[in-house]
Design a protein around this motif. Structure first.
Motif, PDB file in Angstrom:
ATOM      1  N   VAL A   1       0.862  -1.172   0.000  1.00  0.00           N
ATOM      2  CA  VAL A   1       0.000   0.000   0.000  1.00  0.00           C
ATOM      3  C   VAL A   1       0.903   1.228   0.000  1.00  0.00           C
ATOM      4  O   VAL A   1       1.825   1.319   0.816  1.00  0.00           O
ATOM      5  N   ASN A   2       0.656   2.153  -0.925  1.00  0.00           N
ATOM      6  CA  ASN A   2       1.414   3.406  -1.008  1.00  0.00           C
ATOM      7  C   ASN A   2       0.429   4.543  -1.198  1.00  0.00           C
ATOM      8  O   ASN A   2      -0.351   4.528  -2.154  1.00  0.00           O
ATOM      9  N   ALA A   3       0.492   5.526  -0.303  1.00  0.00           N
ATOM     10  CA  ALA A   3      -0.418   6.666  -0.374  1.00  0.00           C
ATOM     11  C   ALA A   3       0.379   7.963  -0.295  1.00  0.00           C
ATOM     12  O   ALA A   3       1.108   8.186   0.679  1.00  0.00           O
ATOM     13  N   PHE A   4       0.236   8.812  -1.306  1.00  0.00           N
ATOM     14  CA  PHE A   4       0.899  10.106  -1.303  1.00  0.00           C
ATOM     15  C   PHE A   4       0.262  10.999  -0.243  1.00  0.00           C
ATOM     16  O   PHE A   4      -0.958  11.081  -0.140  1.00  0.00           O
ATOM     17  N   VAL A   5       1.114  11.689   0.557  1.00  0.00           N
ATOM     18  CA  VAL A   5       0.614  12.588   1.596  1.00  0.00           C
ATOM     19  C   VAL A   5       0.912  14.038   1.224  1.00  0.00           C
ATOM     20  O   VAL A   5      -0.010  14.825   1.044  1.00  0.00           O
ATOM     21  N   VAL A   6       2.179  14.411   1.111  1.00  0.00           N
ATOM     22  CA  VAL A   6       2.567  15.767   0.696  1.00  0.00           C
ATOM     23  C   VAL A   6       3.880  15.692  -0.075  1.00  0.00           C
ATOM     24  O   VAL A   6       4.645  14.739   0.063  1.00  0.00           O
ATOM     25  N   ARG A   7       4.131  16.734  -0.850  1.00  0.00           N
ATOM     26  CA  ARG A   7       5.404  16.772  -1.580  1.00  0.00           C
ATOM     27  C   ARG A   7       6.540  17.100  -0.613  1.00  0.00           C
ATOM     28  O   ARG A   7       6.312  17.400   0.555  1.00  0.00           O
ATOM     29  N   ARG A   8       7.747  17.046  -1.122  1.00  0.00           N
ATOM     30  CA  ARG A   8       8.954  17.313  -0.329  1.00  0.00           C
ATOM     31  C   ARG A   8       8.821  18.659   0.371  1.00  0.00           C
ATOM     32  O   ARG A   8       8.489  19.661  -0.261  1.00  0.00           O
ATOM     33  N   PRO A   9       9.079  18.708   1.686  1.00  0.00           N
ATOM     34  CA  PRO A   9       8.959  19.978   2.410  1.00  0.00           C
ATOM     35  C   PRO A   9       9.903  21.040   1.837  1.00  0.00           C
ATOM     36  O   PRO A   9      11.037  20.743   1.479  1.00  0.00           O
ATOM     37  N   ASP A  10       9.401  22.279   1.759  1.00  0.00           N
ATOM     38  CA  ASP A  10      10.217  23.406   1.307  1.00  0.00           C
ATOM     39  C   ASP A  10      11.196  23.854   2.384  1.00  0.00           C
ATOM     40  O   ASP A  10      12.217  24.455   2.093  1.00  0.00           O
ATOM     41  N   GLU A  11      10.834  23.611   3.648  1.00  0.00           N
ATOM     42  CA  GLU A  11      11.640  24.079   4.778  1.00  0.00           C
ATOM     43  C   GLU A  11      11.491  23.103   5.938  1.00  0.00           C
ATOM     44  O   GLU A  11      10.582  22.279   5.948  1.00  0.00           O
ATOM     45  N   ASN A  12      12.380  23.204   6.897  1.00  0.00           N
ATOM     46  CA  ASN A  12      12.322  22.396   8.121  1.00  0.00           C
ATOM     47  C   ASN A  12      12.256  20.899   7.847  1.00  0.00           C
ATOM     48  O   ASN A  12      11.599  20.155   8.590  1.00  0.00           O
ATOM     49  N   ALA A  13      12.948  20.442   6.819  1.00  0.00           N
ATOM     50  CA  ALA A  13      12.876  19.021   6.453  1.00  0.00           C
ATOM     51  C   ALA A  13      13.288  18.119   7.609  1.00  0.00           C
ATOM     52  O   ALA A  13      12.640  17.091   7.856  1.00  0.00           O
ATOM     53  N   ALA A  14      14.331  18.480   8.332  1.00  0.00           N
ATOM     54  CA  ALA A  14      14.783  17.635   9.447  1.00  0.00           C
ATOM     55  C   ALA A  14      13.689  17.517  10.511  1.00  0.00           C
ATOM     56  O   ALA A  14      13.452  16.428  11.048  1.00  0.00           O
ATOM     57  N   ALA A  15      13.013  18.605  10.813  1.00  0.00           N
ATOM     58  CA  ALA A  15      11.933  18.575  11.808  1.00  0.00           C
ATOM     59  C   ALA A  15      10.753  17.742  11.303  1.00  0.00           C
ATOM     60  O   ALA A  15      10.151  16.982  12.067  1.00  0.00           O
ATOM     61  N   VAL A  16      10.437  17.866  10.023  1.00  0.00           N
ATOM     62  CA  VAL A  16       9.348  17.074   9.439  1.00  0.00           C
ATOM     63  C   VAL A  16       9.702  15.587   9.504  1.00  0.00           C
ATOM     64  O   VAL A  16       8.880  14.760   9.913  1.00  0.00           O
TER      65      VAL A  16
ATOM     66  N   GLU B   1      -6.966   8.098   8.169  1.00  0.00           N
ATOM     67  CA  GLU B   1      -6.881   8.822   9.441  1.00  0.00           C
ATOM     68  C   GLU B   1      -5.571   9.585   9.560  1.00  0.00           C
ATOM     69  O   GLU B   1      -5.546  10.744   9.960  1.00  0.00           O
ATOM     70  N   GLU B   2      -4.475   8.955   9.172  1.00  0.00           N
ATOM     71  CA  GLU B   2      -3.174   9.610   9.318  1.00  0.00           C
ATOM     72  C   GLU B   2      -2.947  10.668   8.248  1.00  0.00           C
ATOM     73  O   GLU B   2      -2.494  11.770   8.556  1.00  0.00           O
ATOM     74  N   ALA B   3      -3.239  10.364   6.992  1.00  0.00           N
ATOM     75  CA  ALA B   3      -3.013  11.348   5.914  1.00  0.00           C
ATOM     76  C   ALA B   3      -3.870  12.592   6.131  1.00  0.00           C
ATOM     77  O   ALA B   3      -3.386  13.719   6.001  1.00  0.00           O
ATOM     78  N   ASP B   4      -5.126  12.386   6.475  1.00  0.00           N
ATOM     79  CA  ASP B   4      -6.033  13.508   6.679  1.00  0.00           C
ATOM     80  C   ASP B   4      -5.737  14.214   7.998  1.00  0.00           C
ATOM     81  O   ASP B   4      -5.676  15.439   8.058  1.00  0.00           O
ATOM     82  N   GLY B   5      -5.524  13.451   9.051  1.00  0.00           N
ATOM     83  CA  GLY B   5      -5.316  14.034  10.370  1.00  0.00           C
ATOM     84  C   GLY B   5      -4.010  14.786  10.523  1.00  0.00           C
ATOM     85  O   GLY B   5      -3.921  15.743  11.290  1.00  0.00           O
ATOM     86  N   SER B   6      -2.974  14.371   9.814  1.00  0.00           N
ATOM     87  CA  SER B   6      -1.668  15.016   9.946  1.00  0.00           C
ATOM     88  C   SER B   6      -1.401  16.062   8.870  1.00  0.00           C
ATOM     89  O   SER B   6      -0.395  16.768   8.926  1.00  0.00           O
ATOM     90  N   PHE B   7      -2.288  16.182   7.910  1.00  0.00           N
ATOM     91  CA  PHE B   7      -2.045  17.037   6.747  1.00  0.00           C
ATOM     92  C   PHE B   7      -1.702  18.475   7.125  1.00  0.00           C
ATOM     93  O   PHE B   7      -0.674  19.013   6.687  1.00  0.00           O
ATOM     94  N   ASN B   8      -2.510  19.109   7.962  1.00  0.00           N
ATOM     95  CA  ASN B   8      -2.248  20.504   8.322  1.00  0.00           C
ATOM     96  C   ASN B   8      -0.951  20.652   9.102  1.00  0.00           C
ATOM     97  O   ASN B   8      -0.204  21.614   8.902  1.00  0.00           O
TER      98      ASN B   8
END
Length: 163
Positions: free
Chosen positions: A46-61, A110-117
């Motif tokens: 199972v593979n689900a796209f969540v967000v593209r590569r972070p523009d900033e704070n990649a280590a924190a993400v 639950e995770e993709a939607d809940g963590s999106f913001n």
């Protein structure tokens, strides 16, 4: 069996080629999550796209995702070669049942939607603030940015109408 599980889950899905199913999971924060199910010789992936590569704070993400992985059922965060964020799972074919497919899709949703913001705020905060300033300078709607209003540094009295 996969088709029966998807029909039972009442989700939109396609079967573009043998062994592959593309499922669209509806969300509230993330409008939808596209999830690919691939049936292999020994496992279901199972593979689900969540967000593209972070523009900033990649280590924190990345740290946030690794910490989240310890609390998730059946799925975990992963990065592709470009740094885009996915939720992934692998299940032995012997364990694939309609209930387990439903559980995995539920965990993805639950995770993709809940963590999106949270992911957007951490990885794209500057872009969100720029977008807000640009829209307010032109008098345009900021309705779809309301979830991030705490980032704009204005009091309710100073905030323009979100038309």
């Amino acid at each position: 069996m996969i088709e029966a599980a998807l029909a039972e889950a009442e989700v939109e899905w396609e079967h573009p080629r043998p062994g592959t199913y593309v499922v669209t999971l509806p969300g509230t924060r993330k409008l939808s999550t596209t999830c690919a199910l691939s049936v292999g010789r020994h496992s279901l992936s199972v593979n689900a796209f969540v967000v593209r590569r972070p523009d900033e704070n990649a280590a924190a993400v990345h740290r946030w995702m690794l910490e989240r992985n310890t609390r998730l059922y059946g799925v975990g965060y992963a990065l592709d070669r470009l740094g885009d964020v996915y939720l992934v799972a692998r299940l032995p074919l012997a364990a694939v049942t309609p209930d387990e497919v439903d559980r995995l899709l539920g965990a993805v949703l639950e995770e993709a939607d809940g963590s999106f913001n949270s992911l957007l705020e951490m990885g794209f905060g500057s872009a969100i603030r720029r977008e807000y300033r640009w829209r307010t300078s032109r008098g345009e709607s900021t309705r779809n940015l309301e979830a991030f209003s705490h980032m704009f540094g204005e009091t309710d009295d100073e905030r323009p109408e979100a038309g």
